[in-house]
Design a protein around this motif. Structure first.
Motif, PDB file in Angstrom:
ATOM      1  N   ASP A 153      20.246   2.562   3.516  1.00 34.74           N
ATOM      2  CA  ASP A 153      19.054   2.815   4.325  1.00 34.74           C
ATOM      3  C   ASP A 153      19.041   2.030   5.633  1.00 34.74           C
ATOM      4  N   GLU A 154      19.583   0.838   5.586  1.00 31.35           N
ATOM      5  CA  GLU A 154      19.498  -0.047   6.738  1.00 31.35           C
ATOM      6  C   GLU A 154      20.750  -0.910   6.819  1.00 31.35           C
ATOM      7  N   LEU A 155      21.096  -1.282   8.031  1.00 31.60           N
ATOM      8  CA  LEU A 155      22.260  -2.125   8.289  1.00 31.60           C
ATOM      9  C   LEU A 155      21.821  -3.249   9.207  1.00 31.60           C
ATOM     10  N   ILE A 156      22.009  -4.485   8.758  1.00 30.73           N
ATOM     11  CA  ILE A 156      21.751  -5.654   9.598  1.00 30.73           C
ATOM     12  C   ILE A 156      23.107  -6.327   9.797  1.00 30.73           C
ATOM     13  N   LEU A 157      23.588  -6.268  11.023  1.00 30.13           N
ATOM     14  CA  LEU A 157      24.923  -6.747  11.353  1.00 30.13           C
ATOM     15  C   LEU A 157      24.834  -7.938  12.288  1.00 30.13           C
ATOM     16  N   SER A 158      25.414  -9.048  11.864  1.00 22.40           N
ATOM     17  CA  SER A 158      25.503 -10.239  12.703  1.00 22.40           C
ATOM     18  C   SER A 158      26.916 -10.309  13.265  1.00 22.40           C
ATOM     19  N   VAL A 159      27.042 -10.088  14.568  1.00 24.51           N
ATOM     20  CA  VAL A 159      28.349 -10.100  15.221  1.00 24.51           C
ATOM     21  C   VAL A 159      28.594 -11.482  15.805  1.00 24.51           C
ATOM     22  N   HIS A 160      29.625 -12.130  15.276  1.00 21.67           N
ATOM     23  CA  HIS A 160      29.995 -13.466  15.735  1.00 21.67           C
ATOM     24  C   HIS A 160      30.915 -13.342  16.947  1.00 21.67           C
ATOM     25  N   PRO A 161      30.694 -14.166  17.966  1.00 21.25           N
ATOM     26  CA  PRO A 161      31.502 -14.072  19.181  1.00 21.25           C
ATOM     27  C   PRO A 161      32.877 -14.718  18.998  1.00 21.25           C
ATOM     28  N   ILE A 162      33.692 -14.063  18.201  1.00 20.80           N
ATOM     29  CA  ILE A 162      35.053 -14.519  17.943  1.00 20.80           C
ATOM     30  C   ILE A 162      35.924 -13.294  17.683  1.00 20.80           C
ATOM     31  N   LEU A 163      37.149 -13.345  18.160  1.00 19.68           N
ATOM     32  CA  LEU A 163      38.128 -12.291  17.883  1.00 19.68           C
ATOM     33  C   LEU A 163      39.120 -12.844  16.873  1.00 19.68           C
ATOM     34  N   LEU A 164      39.182 -12.247  15.706  1.00 19.75           N
ATOM     35  CA  LEU A 164      40.098 -12.722  14.664  1.00 19.75           C
ATOM     36  C   LEU A 164      41.496 -12.130  14.814  1.00 19.75           C
ATOM     37  N   GLY A 165      41.597 -10.951  15.408  1.00 20.23           N
ATOM     38  CA  GLY A 165      42.901 -10.337  15.609  1.00 20.23           C
ATOM     39  C   GLY A 165      43.404  -9.541  14.428  1.00 20.23           C
ATOM     40  N   SER A 166      43.031  -9.946  13.231  1.00 19.78           N
ATOM     41  CA  SER A 166      43.398  -9.211  12.020  1.00 19.78           C
ATOM     42  C   SER A 166      42.485  -9.679  10.903  1.00 19.78           C
ATOM     43  N   GLY A 167      42.492  -8.920   9.827  1.00 20.86           N
ATOM     44  CA  GLY A 167      41.659  -9.299   8.693  1.00 20.86           C
ATOM     45  C   GLY A 167      41.204  -8.095   7.917  1.00 20.86           C
ATOM     46  N   ILE A 168      40.112  -8.273   7.199  1.00 16.13           N
ATOM     47  CA  ILE A 168      39.525  -7.204   6.406  1.00 16.13           C
ATOM     48  C   ILE A 168      38.479  -6.518   7.280  1.00 16.13           C
ATOM     49  N   PRO A 169      38.692  -5.238   7.601  1.00 17.75           N
ATOM     50  CA  PRO A 169      37.750  -4.560   8.497  1.00 17.75           C
ATOM     51  C   PRO A 169      36.401  -4.299   7.822  1.00 17.75           C
ATOM     52  N   HIS A 199      18.845  -9.126  18.460  1.00 21.86           N
ATOM     53  CA  HIS A 199      18.523 -10.477  18.904  1.00 21.86           C
ATOM     54  C   HIS A 199      19.812 -11.206  19.238  1.00 21.86           C
ATOM     55  N   CYS A 200      19.831 -11.834  20.390  1.00 20.52           N
ATOM     56  CA  CYS A 200      20.970 -12.645  20.807  1.00 20.52           C
ATOM     57  C   CYS A 200      20.582 -14.114  20.673  1.00 20.52           C
ATOM     58  N   TYR A 201      21.325 -14.846  19.876  1.00 17.47           N
ATOM     59  CA  TYR A 201      21.065 -16.270  19.661  1.00 17.47           C
ATOM     60  C   TYR A 201      21.809 -17.097  20.714  1.00 17.47           C
ATOM     61  N   ASP A 202      21.354 -18.327  20.914  1.00 21.00           N
ATOM     62  CA  ASP A 202      21.990 -19.233  21.883  1.00 21.00           C
ATOM     63  C   ASP A 202      23.470 -19.469  21.564  1.00 21.00           C
ATOM     64  N   SER A 203      23.834 -19.356  20.296  1.00 16.14           N
ATOM     65  CA  SER A 203      25.224 -19.563  19.874  1.00 16.14           C
ATOM     66  C   SER A 203      26.142 -18.427  20.329  1.00 16.14           C
ATOM     67  N   MET A 241      21.994  -7.224  15.000  1.00 16.12           N
ATOM     68  CA  MET A 241      21.445  -5.891  15.237  1.00 16.12           C
ATOM     69  C   MET A 241      20.956  -5.303  13.922  1.00 16.12           C
ATOM     70  N   LYS A 242      19.814  -4.649  13.993  1.00 19.63           N
ATOM     71  CA  LYS A 242      19.228  -4.017  12.812  1.00 19.63           C
ATOM     72  C   LYS A 242      19.144  -2.523  13.088  1.00 19.63           C
ATOM     73  N   TYR A 243      19.744  -1.737  12.195  1.00 21.02           N
ATOM     74  CA  TYR A 243      19.783  -0.285  12.357  1.00 21.02           C
ATOM     75  C   TYR A 243      19.226   0.412  11.132  1.00 21.02           C
ATOM     76  N   GLN A 244      18.549   1.522  11.374  1.00 22.47           N
ATOM     77  CA  GLN A 244      18.213   2.449  10.311  1.00 22.47           C
ATOM     78  C   GLN A 244      19.377   3.419  10.210  1.00 22.47           C
ATOM     79  N   VAL A 245      19.838   3.689   8.999  1.00 23.67           N
ATOM     80  CA  VAL A 245      20.920   4.650   8.799  1.00 23.67           C
ATOM     81  C   VAL A 245      20.285   6.029   8.669  1.00 23.67           C
ATOM     82  N   LEU A 246      20.656   6.927   9.568  1.00 24.61           N
ATOM     83  CA  LEU A 246      20.096   8.275   9.574  1.00 24.61           C
ATOM     84  C   LEU A 246      20.968   9.197   8.715  1.00 24.61           C
TER      85      LEU A 246
END
Length: 174
Positions: free
Chosen positions: A123-139, A156-160, A165-170
């Protein structure tokens, strides 16, 4: 009906963990809404690999929640912390959603997220995107054959530098 919410973190390049499963890159300097979110749910759902990773953090963090771990491995048992689910995901979740309670947290991981999207169970997706590039990993999204429309409810953009982002899944096709 109870809502199912994916509350998850990812790197800017879309990974939820390093190839080894490590999440040492996650920001822990702030709460980022986690405590408030955790209070809004009484049930957690996760895949076996996510469950095993959670156990490496020390004491099981969801002891006060009804916990379910999905696994196809007949030898796997999540007790005493959680109930192991081996039945059809869609049927199990549709029944669970009809029961009384608070919202339900889909903890992850990537292999479990796909069937939730495929069967339109999220129903909903709350995604916290960290400002880091890992280059590889588990997608975050292990399979990409679905087009799933989302509606942004908040961001919402934090000082860090973390952006949440909060999304409703359509529903697809309508």
């Amino acid at each position: 009906m109870r809502r199912i919410i994916l509350f998850i973190a990812a790197s800017l390049d879309g990974y939820i963990a390093r190839p080894s499963g490590e999440v040492d890159w996650l920001f822990t300097d702030q709460d980022y809404g986690y405590t408030e979110f955790l209070a809004s749910v009484d049930t957690v759902l996760m895949g076996r690999k996510t469950y095993e990773q959670v156990l490496t953090f020390g004491e099981f963090p969801y002891q006060e929640k009804q916990s379910y771990v999905f696994s196809r491995d007949p030898g796997f048992d999540a007790s005493p912390h959680a109930e192991t689910v081996r039945t059809d995901i869609k049927a199990f979740v549709e029944t669970l959603r009809q029961s009384n309670g608070k919202d339900i947290w889909l903890v992850g991981g990537a292999a479990l997220i796909y069937p939730f999207l495929k069967h339109e169970l999220l129903d909903e997706l709350i995604l916290s995107v960290h400002p880091i590039l890992l280059g590889s990993g588990i997608p975050l999204f292990s399979e990409t054959d679905l087009t799933t429309p989302l509606q942004c409810l908040a961001s919402h953009c934090y000082d860090s530098g973390l952006v949440q982002m909060k999304y409703q899944v359509l529903k697809r096709g309508g």
